[in-house]
Design an enzyme around this catalytic site. Structure first.
Site, PDB file in Angstrom:
ATOM      1  N   CYS A 337       0.797  -1.239   0.000  1.00  0.00           N
ATOM      2  CA  CYS A 337       0.000   0.000   0.000  1.00  0.00           C
ATOM      3  C   CYS A 337       0.831   1.292   0.000  1.00  0.00           C
ATOM      4  O   CYS A 337       0.533   2.195  -0.778  1.00  0.00           O
ATOM      5  CB  CYS A 337      -0.999   0.030   1.145  1.00  0.00           C
ATOM      6  SG  CYS A 337      -1.237  -1.503   1.999  1.00  0.00           S
ATOM      7  N   ARG A 366       6.911 -11.024   5.898  1.00  0.00           N
ATOM      8  CA  ARG A 366       6.520 -10.782   7.282  1.00  0.00           C
ATOM      9  C   ARG A 366       7.128 -11.862   8.160  1.00  0.00           C
ATOM     10  O   ARG A 366       7.110 -13.036   7.817  1.00  0.00           O
ATOM     11  CB  ARG A 366       4.995 -10.793   7.427  1.00  0.00           C
ATOM     12  CG  ARG A 366       4.374  -9.631   6.670  1.00  0.00           C
ATOM     13  CD  ARG A 366       2.896  -9.602   6.809  1.00  0.00           C
ATOM     14  NE  ARG A 366       2.327  -8.682   5.817  1.00  0.00           N
ATOM     15  CZ  ARG A 366       1.042  -8.584   5.551  1.00  0.00           C
ATOM     16  NH1 ARG A 366       0.180  -9.344   6.198  1.00  0.00           N
ATOM     17  NH2 ARG A 366       0.611  -7.737   4.639  1.00  0.00           N
ATOM     18  N   GLN A 384       0.868 -11.153  -2.708  1.00  0.00           N
ATOM     19  CA  GLN A 384      -0.538 -10.755  -2.634  1.00  0.00           C
ATOM     20  C   GLN A 384      -1.031 -10.377  -4.020  1.00  0.00           C
ATOM     21  O   GLN A 384      -0.287  -9.782  -4.796  1.00  0.00           O
ATOM     22  CB  GLN A 384      -0.688  -9.531  -1.726  1.00  0.00           C
ATOM     23  CG  GLN A 384      -0.354  -9.789  -0.286  1.00  0.00           C
ATOM     24  CD  GLN A 384      -0.481  -8.510   0.526  1.00  0.00           C
ATOM     25  OE1 GLN A 384       0.040  -7.465   0.148  1.00  0.00           O
ATOM     26  NE2 GLN A 384      -1.182  -8.585   1.637  1.00  0.00           N
ATOM     27  N   ASP A 386      -2.663  -7.929  -4.932  1.00  0.00           N
ATOM     28  CA  ASP A 386      -3.061  -6.685  -4.286  1.00  0.00           C
ATOM     29  C   ASP A 386      -3.580  -5.672  -5.298  1.00  0.00           C
ATOM     30  O   ASP A 386      -3.189  -5.695  -6.465  1.00  0.00           O
ATOM     31  CB  ASP A 386      -1.818  -6.110  -3.591  1.00  0.00           C
ATOM     32  CG  ASP A 386      -2.179  -5.416  -2.303  1.00  0.00           C
ATOM     33  OD1 ASP A 386      -3.376  -5.284  -2.019  1.00  0.00           O
ATOM     34  OD2 ASP A 386      -1.251  -5.000  -1.587  1.00  0.00           O
ATOM     35  N   HIS A 388      -5.141  -1.314  -5.107  1.00  0.00           N
ATOM     36  CA  HIS A 388      -5.643  -0.182  -4.335  1.00  0.00           C
ATOM     37  C   HIS A 388      -6.446   0.713  -5.250  1.00  0.00           C
ATOM     38  O   HIS A 388      -5.984   1.039  -6.342  1.00  0.00           O
ATOM     39  CB  HIS A 388      -4.482   0.555  -3.674  1.00  0.00           C
ATOM     40  CG  HIS A 388      -3.777  -0.305  -2.679  1.00  0.00           C
ATOM     41  ND1 HIS A 388      -2.629  -0.986  -2.971  1.00  0.00           N
ATOM     42  CD2 HIS A 388      -4.127  -0.655  -1.411  1.00  0.00           C
ATOM     43  CE1 HIS A 388      -2.266  -1.704  -1.908  1.00  0.00           C
ATOM     44  NE2 HIS A 388      -3.164  -1.527  -0.953  1.00  0.00           N
ATOM     45  N   LYS A 472     -14.880  -2.870   6.613  1.00  0.00           N
ATOM     46  CA  LYS A 472     -14.451  -3.821   5.586  1.00  0.00           C
ATOM     47  C   LYS A 472     -15.488  -4.900   5.320  1.00  0.00           C
ATOM     48  O   LYS A 472     -16.428  -5.085   6.105  1.00  0.00           O
ATOM     49  CB  LYS A 472     -13.118  -4.449   5.963  1.00  0.00           C
ATOM     50  CG  LYS A 472     -13.163  -5.196   7.292  1.00  0.00           C
ATOM     51  CD  LYS A 472     -11.825  -5.857   7.596  1.00  0.00           C
ATOM     52  CE  LYS A 472     -11.895  -6.578   8.923  1.00  0.00           C
ATOM     53  NZ  LYS A 472     -10.790  -7.465   9.171  1.00  0.00           N
ATOM     54  N   HIS A 518      -8.459  -1.129  -0.192  1.00  0.00           N
ATOM     55  CA  HIS A 518      -7.513  -2.240  -0.389  1.00  0.00           C
ATOM     56  C   HIS A 518      -8.362  -3.448  -0.742  1.00  0.00           C
ATOM     57  O   HIS A 518      -9.391  -3.663  -0.107  1.00  0.00           O
ATOM     58  CB  HIS A 518      -6.772  -2.635   0.896  1.00  0.00           C
ATOM     59  CG  HIS A 518      -6.136  -1.511   1.647  1.00  0.00           C
ATOM     60  ND1 HIS A 518      -4.781  -1.337   1.673  1.00  0.00           N
ATOM     61  CD2 HIS A 518      -6.660  -0.548   2.421  1.00  0.00           C
ATOM     62  CE1 HIS A 518      -4.504  -0.300   2.445  1.00  0.00           C
ATOM     63  NE2 HIS A 518      -5.623   0.197   2.916  1.00  0.00           N
TER      64      HIS A 518
HETATM   65 ZN    ZN Z   1      -3.218  -2.349   0.923  1.00  0.00          ZN
END
Ligand code: ZN
Ligand code: ZN
Length: 646
Positions: A337, A366, A384, A386, A388, A472, A518
């Site tokens: 992000c 992580r 991910q 991912d 945005h 969310k 996200h």
């Molecule tokens: Zn994010």
């Protein structure tokens, strides 16, 4: 009188010293029959506890987590009783309920017990259980408690009691057995109808290697025999479907201690599988107006201080990477992000250009403790899917609907049919826990709920489950074994736009903050593939599977012709392999079955002559004979059916 408040908010009055069981009976006999434990003002109590003050009362049945806990905790008492009876002079230590049953840690002294003794112990447990002994909970003074265990030379229990406050020590009795215990039992032993001891292992007293080694006996119990049978079948099936086992057999991924724990290595077939999944999602995303971006695997520590990630997770994660130059610190990317925020910030935006949707298959790192690592589901590096979305508040509802469509498309294409949506909102009684204005939260929560309703999703609302930075929507998916996984998440964020000072120019030429969403339908590629493997038992959807057809020549003289057929399939983009080994056809078929190949094509003399082939389907199904062109058409049609256009 007592004023009792129930979880639905209803308040009713009862006689002083009423018990949860009596209160349940006054509501309905069915409820009274099913409750096995209770909670009063947030504390575990017995169903026979006499209530002497007003408060909140919750009932639990076997179906509740808390009900199972009371059931298994009580079963541990029963196990301890039988162990003491069968192995004279042993010393009991602790025996809690765990997420899947219970255990008891025992010092067996010079006695030994092994798995061979399990059935003897189980049988005796059930024999005692049948007598419906009540679990009776009582307070005991510290002195009496210590005396009780000193008599038995049980230094472990004495040590536990010495660390407890006088006046807060409790015992539980059932039948002729007594144990030190904090409470939370089912009414009587008769509810325990089936017991299975599952394993024995070593365990140190208080988890400290310098202490005596104890024997930990694990077990599980149920209110019905059938539930135990189902559970054992479930374990067997879960073992067969374990993605770590299938991943090896299907040659998808591996781990190397030299490379490092929790860092998966993708083998060629696994890499191709991931690529197919990625291009499947990229194609759908392109149609939804996403643009691909790419960001590096590390970022300056400042970036994560700005995003707030460093303050929150920095200490307990991978430590900064230093460079030869002074004062430079970089972090392995824990999230994509902040990078995407900076990409957004690379130009000035007009309201006319929003929404902007940046997507990236971004690999993040992580730190997980080594004991927490598990196959592909808990790793230290993962990718991910991912994206945005930066949009105006008015665009939130439409953006949510688009993302829901995408998530549903992913689920449909991969055979996840059983799912529910969970809308996580803030706790309005604790507004200062959250950032962002009241009106923004109200708008966003409305946008999510409406989008979920408009898409006809089954959903439930959880108050107080939102992140501090926004509400969310999560998707909870049930796999073929009935296990629930959280897959696919869509989150609104008011925090990062603020921290990164994101802006756009609105109709009136004034600067505004965009809202950020996200979203990740797969979540992590690693975890998703693990769940997919276990859900399908390795029989991946035809469009995704590595090898769609195995060609099996019957003998040496058919090899050349088999090559020809292989080329033909390859030209039609059908993924095939040829098994040329000098093995019997039967063995080749069996191995192809093990590798979960959907189709097998057997080529012998007759087939060669007539261009007709014997086709077998995975699972032993004989499709009979088919002309090669018909087979190609058949397989292409079938692939299309499992993967529709977005
Ligand atoms: Zn994010
Ligand atoms: Zn107990």
């Amino acid at each position: 009188m007592l004023k009792i408040r129930f979880p639905d908010g209803a308040i009713r009055s009862f006689e002083l010293y009423s018990t949860p069981f009596q209160i349940a009976s006054s509501i309905s006999q069915g409820l009274a029959r099913n409750i096995i434990s209770a909670e009063f003002n947030g504390k575990k109590i017995e169903t026979s506890t006499k209530l002497n003050e007003d408060g909140d009362l919750k009932f639990f049945t076997w179906e509740d987590k808390q009900g199972k806990e009371a059931f298994w905790h009580s079963s541990a008492h029963l196990l301890a009783q039988v162990l003491e009876e069968l192995y004279d002079g042993i010393k009991l230590t602790i025996g809690p309920a765990i997420s899947n049953g219970f255990y008891y840690d025992v010092d067996f002294g010079n006695k030994t017990m092994s798995e061979k003794d399990f059935s003897k112990i189980e049988n005796r447990m059930i024999e005692i259980a049948r007598n419906q002994h009540e679990f009776k909970f009582r307070s005991v003074s510290k002195k009496k408690a210590i005396d009780f265990y000193s008599k038995n030379n049980n230094q472990y229990k004495v040590e536990l009691i010495e660390n407890l406050e006088d006046g807060k020590i409790t015992f539980c009795d059932h039948d002729n057995f007594t144990d030190l215990c904090k409470g939370g039992h089912i009414p009587h032993t008769g509810l325990i109808k089936a017991v299975k001891l599952t394993s024995v292992a070593g365990a140190y007293w208080r988890g400290d290697q310098n202490n005596t080694q104890l024997t930990r006996v694990y077990g599980i119990s149920f209110p019905k025999q059938k539930q135990l049978t189902d559970h054992l079948n479930f374990l067997e099936e879960a073992k067969k479907r374990d993605h770590r086992k299938l991943g090896k057999e299907l040659e998808l991924f591996t781990f190397s201690s030299t490379v490092g724990q929790g860092l998966p290595l993708w083998l060629p077939k696994g890499a191709e599988l991931r690529e197919r999944l990625e291009s499947f999602l990229k194609k759908a995303q392109k149609k939804s107006g996403y643009q691909q971006v790419i960001s590096p695997h590390i970022g300056n520590k400042e970036l994560y201080t700005k995003s707030g990630h460093y303050q929150k997770y920095g200490e307990s994660s991978f430590q900064p990477i230093l460079t030869p130059a002074d004062g430079e610190e970089f972090l392995l990317k824990p999230m994509n992000c902040p990078h995407h925020c900076e990409i957004y910030n690379s130009k000035q935006w007009s309201y006319k250009e929003l929404p902007v949707r940046y997507a990236e298959f971004g690999t993040v790192y992580r730190y997980e403790q080594s004991g927490e690592l598990h196959g592909l589901t808990r790793v230290r590096g993962f990718t991910q899917d991912d994206a945005h979305i930066f949009c105006t508040e008015e665009q939130l509802n439409d953006e949510f609907k688009n993302v829901i469509d995408l998530v549903l498309y992913v689920f449909n294409s991969l055979g996840f049919e059983n799912f529910t949506a969970q809308v996580s909102l803030r706790d309005t009684k604790n507004k200062d826990k959250y950032i962002g204005s009241d009106s923004s939260w109200e708008e966003a929560e409305k946008a999510i709920i409406n989008a979920t309703k408009e898409k006809g999703l089954k959903y439930k609302i959880e108050y107080g489950e939102a992140a501090f930075y926004g509400p969310k929507l999560d998707f909870m998916v049930k796999d073929a074994l009935g296990r629930e996984w959280q897959l696919g998440t869509i989150q609104v964020d008011y925090n990062l736009p603020e921290r990164f000072e994101l802006s756009y120019v609105d109709q009136n030429n004034s600067s505004k903050r965009p809202v950020m969403i996200h979203r990740a339908p797969f979540g992590s590629m690693e975890r998703f593939i693990a769940i997919l493997i276990e859900h399908t038992g390795g029989n991946l959807p035809l469009w995704l599977t590595s090898n769609q057809v195995t060609l099996i020549p019957v003998g040496e003289k058919h090899k050349k012709y088999t090559e020809k057929v292989f080329k033909l399939l390859e030209n039609n983009e059908i993924r095939a392999t040829v098994d040329m080994r000098n093995e019997t056809v039967g063995k080749k078929i069996r191995e192809s079955e093990l590798k979960k190949v959907p189709f097998m094509l057997i080529i012998g003399d007759e087939e060669k002559k007539n261009k007709i082939f014997s086709i077998r389907e995975h699972g032993g199904n004989d499709l009979g004979k088919m002309e090669i062109n018909d087979f190609i058409k058949y397989i292409l049609d079938k692939t299309k059916k499992t993967l529709k256009e977005f």
